[in-house]
Design a protein around this motif. Sequence first.
Motif, short mmCIF file in Angstrom:
data_model
loop_
_atom_site.label_atom_id
_atom_site.label_comp_id
_atom_site.label_asym_id
_atom_site.label_seq_id
_atom_site.Cartn_x
_atom_site.Cartn_y
_atom_site.Cartn_z
N THR A 120 37.98 44.26 49.89
CA THR A 120 38.74 45.05 48.94
C THR A 120 37.79 45.96 48.17
N LYS A 157 41.45 46.42 52.20
CA LYS A 157 42.45 46.61 51.16
C LYS A 157 41.87 47.49 50.07
N ARG A 184 37.54 50.00 45.95
CA ARG A 184 38.32 51.04 45.26
C ARG A 184 38.58 52.24 46.18
N ASP A 212 41.91 48.33 45.89
CA ASP A 212 42.27 47.82 44.56
C ASP A 212 41.30 48.43 43.56
N THR A 213 41.41 47.99 42.33
CA THR A 213 40.60 48.57 41.26
C THR A 213 39.20 47.99 41.16
#
Length: 233
Positions: free
Chosen positions: A107, A90, A109, A92-93
Motif C-alpha cells: 500500500t 493498493k 500513496r 492509501d494515505t
Amino acid sequence: MNSSIPWREHRVTLVRSNRKTIALHVSQGVIEIRAPMQASQAFISQFLKEKEPWLEKTLQHQQVLEQDRIDYSRAAHIPFMGINVPLIRKTDTSNRWQLVKQGLQLTVRDHEDAEQILNTLESFYKAQAHYWLTRKTTETARQANLFKRLKDVRLRRTKTKWGHCTSEGRIQYNWQIMMAPEAVIDYLVAHEVSHLRHMNHTTDFWRTVESLHQSFKQDREWLHQNGHRLQLR
C-alpha cells in the motif's frame, strides 16, 4: 580535492587525499581514481593506461550485470526465500506492507512513484531479515556450540559483502540476501557463524561450514553466480 580526466568517452573522477597508494574503482559505470596528494599527473596517466585492459573488462561486466537487473518498482512478483511472492497493490494515505494469503500487499500513496514502492519493499525485506537472520543465526550458533561467542546480529546494505563477522562476535548481514533461496541464506548463516570459531578461510573453517550446511558448495556457487540479481535498487 576532486577533478576529472578524460578516458575515451568517459570522464574519470580523480580524488586526491593523504592516502599512500593509488587505486582504481568502478561502480555502475562511474570510474574513480584515488591517488595521493603528491602523485604527478604523468604518474596518474600512466597508471590509468596500464589499467586499461582491466578497466575495459570491468565496464563490460558491469554493463551485463546492469542489463540483468529487475526494476522491482514495476514488478508483479518479488523473490523471497525461494518463493516468487505476488504483489497486490493498493493506494492509501500511508505507505505500508502486509503479508496476506494472496501474497504481499503493498500500500502506497502513489504507485507511479518508484521511490515509495522501493522504500516500502525495503521495509518488508528488512523486517523479514531481522526476524529470520536473527533466528537462524542463533539456532546455528547453538548447533555449533558457539552461542556464547555470538554478541549481536546486525543488518546493513553493503556493496561487496553478504556477511561479516567481527572478532568480538558481531555478525552483520546484507538484508538483501532475503531475496535468495532459503538454502543460500542458510549457507551464508553457516559461513558467518563458522567465523565465530575460525577468523579465516582455512580448511578447518570450511569443515565447520560443511558440518553446519552440507550443500555449502552448490549454495556458495549459486550466490557467486546470481548475487548481482539480489538488489532491490
